[in-house]
Design a protein around this motif. Structure first.
Motif, PDB file in Angstrom:
ATOM      1  N   GLY A  60      14.836  33.424  17.701  1.00 27.47           N
ATOM      2  CA  GLY A  60      15.629  34.796  17.162  1.00 27.47           C
ATOM      3  C   GLY A  60      15.489  34.921  15.793  1.00 27.47           C
ATOM      4  O   GLY A  60      16.458  35.555  15.014  1.00 27.47           O
ATOM      5  N   LYS A  61      14.254  34.883  15.139  1.00 26.25           N
ATOM      6  CA  LYS A  61      14.259  35.162  13.741  1.00 26.25           C
ATOM      7  C   LYS A  61      14.182  36.862  13.665  1.00 26.25           C
ATOM      8  O   LYS A  61      13.502  37.551  14.415  1.00 26.25           O
ATOM      9  N   SER A  62      14.407  37.135  12.299  1.00 30.01           N
ATOM     10  CA  SER A  62      14.260  38.653  12.260  1.00 30.01           C
ATOM     11  C   SER A  62      12.730  38.983  11.738  1.00 30.01           C
ATOM     12  O   SER A  62      12.356  38.148  11.284  1.00 30.01           O
ATOM     13  N   TYR A  63      12.448  40.160  11.514  1.00 30.78           N
ATOM     14  CA  TYR A  63      11.006  40.531  10.993  1.00 30.78           C
ATOM     15  C   TYR A  63      10.956  39.977   9.793  1.00 30.78           C
ATOM     16  O   TYR A  63       9.762  39.524   9.345  1.00 30.78           O
ATOM     17  N   ASP A  64      11.891  40.002   8.791  1.00 37.26           N
ATOM     18  CA  ASP A  64      11.984  39.828   7.557  1.00 37.26           C
ATOM     19  C   ASP A  64      11.691  38.350   7.324  1.00 37.26           C
ATOM     20  O   ASP A  64      10.808  37.763   6.812  1.00 37.26           O
ATOM     21  N   GLU A  65      12.534  37.312   8.217  1.00 39.02           N
ATOM     22  CA  GLU A  65      12.026  35.900   8.123  1.00 39.02           C
ATOM     23  C   GLU A  65      10.864  35.755   8.556  1.00 39.02           C
ATOM     24  O   GLU A  65      10.212  34.872   8.110  1.00 39.02           O
ATOM     25  N   ILE A  66      10.224  36.345   9.656  1.00 38.95           N
ATOM     26  CA  ILE A  66       8.785  35.970  10.144  1.00 38.95           C
ATOM     27  C   ILE A  66       7.771  36.388   9.247  1.00 38.95           C
ATOM     28  O   ILE A  66       7.027  35.776   8.912  1.00 38.95           O
ATOM     29  N   SER A  67       8.200  37.500   8.517  1.00 34.30           N
ATOM     30  CA  SER A  67       7.097  38.164   7.282  1.00 34.30           C
ATOM     31  C   SER A  67       6.663  36.965   6.319  1.00 34.30           C
ATOM     32  O   SER A  67       5.824  36.905   5.982  1.00 34.30           O
ATOM     33  N   ARG A  68       8.119  36.546   5.717  1.00 40.13           N
ATOM     34  CA  ARG A  68       8.009  35.581   4.925  1.00 40.13           C
ATOM     35  C   ARG A  68       7.588  34.179   5.168  1.00 40.13           C
ATOM     36  O   ARG A  68       6.498  33.529   4.635  1.00 40.13           O
ATOM     37  N   ALA A  69       7.732  33.746   6.578  1.00 45.21           N
ATOM     38  CA  ALA A  69       7.360  32.467   7.025  1.00 45.21           C
ATOM     39  C   ALA A  69       5.866  32.566   7.201  1.00 45.21           C
ATOM     40  O   ALA A  69       5.092  31.577   6.973  1.00 45.21           O
ATOM     41  N   VAL A  70       5.315  33.527   7.658  1.00 43.70           N
ATOM     42  CA  VAL A  70       3.944  33.491   7.868  1.00 43.70           C
ATOM     43  C   VAL A  70       2.845  34.293   6.980  1.00 43.70           C
ATOM     44  O   VAL A  70       1.825  34.412   6.949  1.00 43.70           O
TER      45      VAL A  70
ATOM     46  N   SER B 148      18.136  45.650   4.698  1.00 38.02           N
ATOM     47  CA  SER B 148      18.437  44.969   3.202  1.00 38.02           C
ATOM     48  C   SER B 148      17.132  44.562   2.911  1.00 38.02           C
ATOM     49  O   SER B 148      16.745  44.678   1.580  1.00 38.02           O
ATOM     50  N   ALA B 149      16.298  44.136   3.607  1.00 39.35           N
ATOM     51  CA  ALA B 149      14.811  43.727   3.101  1.00 39.35           C
ATOM     52  C   ALA B 149      14.112  44.838   2.781  1.00 39.35           C
ATOM     53  O   ALA B 149      13.336  44.533   1.783  1.00 39.35           O
ATOM     54  N   SER B 150      14.119  45.841   3.182  1.00 45.58           N
ATOM     55  CA  SER B 150      13.359  47.079   2.781  1.00 45.58           C
ATOM     56  C   SER B 150      13.873  47.874   1.699  1.00 45.58           C
ATOM     57  O   SER B 150      13.522  48.910   1.410  1.00 45.58           O
ATOM     58  N   GLY B 151      15.117  47.409   1.107  1.00 46.10           N
ATOM     59  CA  GLY B 151      15.751  47.895   0.014  1.00 46.10           C
ATOM     60  C   GLY B 151      16.632  49.104   0.216  1.00 46.10           C
ATOM     61  O   GLY B 151      16.672  49.982  -0.510  1.00 46.10           O
ATOM     62  N   GLN B 152      16.846  49.482   1.466  1.00 37.27           N
ATOM     63  CA  GLN B 152      17.602  50.775   1.823  1.00 37.27           C
ATOM     64  C   GLN B 152      18.928  50.392   1.730  1.00 37.27           C
ATOM     65  O   GLN B 152      19.473  49.386   1.623  1.00 37.27           O
ATOM     66  N   SER B 153      19.918  51.499   1.536  1.00 38.48           N
ATOM     67  CA  SER B 153      21.416  51.244   1.206  1.00 38.48           C
ATOM     68  C   SER B 153      21.804  50.641   2.313  1.00 38.48           C
ATOM     69  O   SER B 153      21.671  50.992   3.634  1.00 38.48           O
ATOM     70  N   SER B 154      22.676  49.536   2.143  1.00 39.33           N
ATOM     71  CA  SER B 154      23.325  48.841   3.220  1.00 39.33           C
ATOM     72  C   SER B 154      24.794  49.179   3.085  1.00 39.33           C
ATOM     73  O   SER B 154      25.659  48.287   2.395  1.00 39.33           O
TER      74      SER B 154
ATOM     75  N   VAL C 259       4.474  43.006  11.260  1.00 34.88           N
ATOM     76  CA  VAL C 259       5.257  42.035  12.124  1.00 34.88           C
ATOM     77  C   VAL C 259       5.316  42.962  13.495  1.00 34.88           C
ATOM     78  O   VAL C 259       5.039  42.371  14.722  1.00 34.88           O
ATOM     79  N   GLY C 260       5.602  44.182  13.668  1.00 33.03           N
ATOM     80  CA  GLY C 260       5.952  44.834  14.765  1.00 33.03           C
ATOM     81  C   GLY C 260       4.585  45.152  15.561  1.00 33.03           C
ATOM     82  O   GLY C 260       4.674  44.838  16.633  1.00 33.03           O
ATOM     83  N   PRO C 261       3.403  45.438  14.767  1.00 32.64           N
ATOM     84  CA  PRO C 261       2.337  45.663  15.484  1.00 32.64           C
ATOM     85  C   PRO C 261       1.596  44.644  15.979  1.00 32.64           C
ATOM     86  O   PRO C 261       1.054  44.192  17.137  1.00 32.64           O
ATOM     87  N   VAL C 262       1.974  43.249  15.273  1.00 31.75           N
ATOM     88  CA  VAL C 262       1.426  41.971  16.015  1.00 31.75           C
ATOM     89  C   VAL C 262       2.275  41.662  17.225  1.00 31.75           C
ATOM     90  O   VAL C 262       1.663  41.259  18.160  1.00 31.75           O
ATOM     91  N   LEU C 263       3.655  41.887  17.105  1.00 36.20           N
ATOM     92  CA  LEU C 263       4.314  41.532  18.395  1.00 36.20           C
ATOM     93  C   LEU C 263       3.963  42.391  19.572  1.00 36.20           C
ATOM     94  O   LEU C 263       3.845  42.129  20.707  1.00 36.20           O
TER      95      LEU C 263
ATOM     96  N   LEU D 142      21.497  44.276  16.289  1.00 38.76           N
ATOM     97  CA  LEU D 142      22.197  44.512  15.126  1.00 38.76           C
ATOM     98  C   LEU D 142      21.924  43.618  13.867  1.00 38.76           C
ATOM     99  O   LEU D 142      22.048  43.907  12.631  1.00 38.76           O
ATOM    100  N   THR D 143      21.869  42.300  14.215  1.00 38.06           N
ATOM    101  CA  THR D 143      21.751  41.526  12.921  1.00 38.06           C
ATOM    102  C   THR D 143      20.197  41.655  12.690  1.00 38.06           C
ATOM    103  O   THR D 143      19.918  41.637  11.270  1.00 38.06           O
TER     104      THR D 143
END
Length: 197
Positions: A164-174, A111-117, A181-185, A103-104
């Motif tokens: 435990g990082k999110s896809y968003d955190e990973i995309s920014r870090a690397v 929120s990262a993909s700009g969809q309504s939260s 991120v999903g396909p790499v995982l 859920l986190t």
């Protein structure tokens, strides 16, 4: 006196757990039938406690994630159960941890993909690249298997599974796009699975 109230592992659950670990016929189906209601309840309760409304498809994804986590690595999570409480208590703790992480992560991706939260977690575009992912919990095993990966894959796996990082955190870090991120995982997971032998 307090200890007297601890709920112990019932003989029924002890036998069912052993049948699963022995991979007896129909054991996993019986296990799912017995504990499906519990995991659904934990999914609903965990979302509710975070002020989230989840649709049925999202709830089903969360429940599937829990059961995928339980079977991963030849039932590694179930093998780690010390049998000093009821099986339902242990599964509640495991389920809550898996669902809370998901859920986190989903909220961060929305929120990262700009969809309504607007308090909604789930829906069509939310986790499409993540529906089959469950985090591997055995840190030692992951670290050994990561030696088979290239440096980018190893980085992504380490951040997702161990930190435990999110896809968003990973995309920014690397410095890769969120959608990569999903396909790499997935690719890394395939290499790691093949390496388990």
């Amino acid at each position: 006196m307090i200890g007297a109230f601890r709920v112990s592992l019932s003989e029924v659950d002890r036998a069912l757990l052993q049948r699963c670990l022995d991979q007896a016929p129909r054991a996993w189906q019986d296990f799912v039938d017995r504990f499906l209601g519990l995991v659904v309840h934990v999914a609903n309760h965990t979302a509710q406690s975070r002020g989230l409304t989840i649709d049925m498809a999202t709830r089903d994804d969360l429940v599937a994630d829990v059961f995928l986590t339980l079977v991963a690595g030849d039932y590694a999570v179930l093998r780690r159960f010390r049998r000093n409480s009821s099986l339902a208590t242990y599964l509640t703790v495991v389920s809550r941890r898996v669902i809370a992480r998901r859920l986190t992560q989903s909220a961060a991706e929305v929120s990262a993909s700009g969809q309504s939260s607007n308090g909604q977690a789930g829906g069509e575009g939310n986790g499409h690249h993540e529906s089959d992912i469950s985090r591997i919990d055995d840190r030692e095993e992951i670290q050994q298997l990561m030696m088979r990966l290239d440096s980018t894959e190893a980085n992504v796996v380490r951040m997702y599974h161990l930190e435990g990082k999110s896809y968003d955190e990973i995309s920014r870090a690397v410095g890769m796009s969120l959608n990569s991120v999903g396909p790499v995982l997935s690719r890394a997971r395939d290499k790691m699975k093949n390496g388990r032998g």
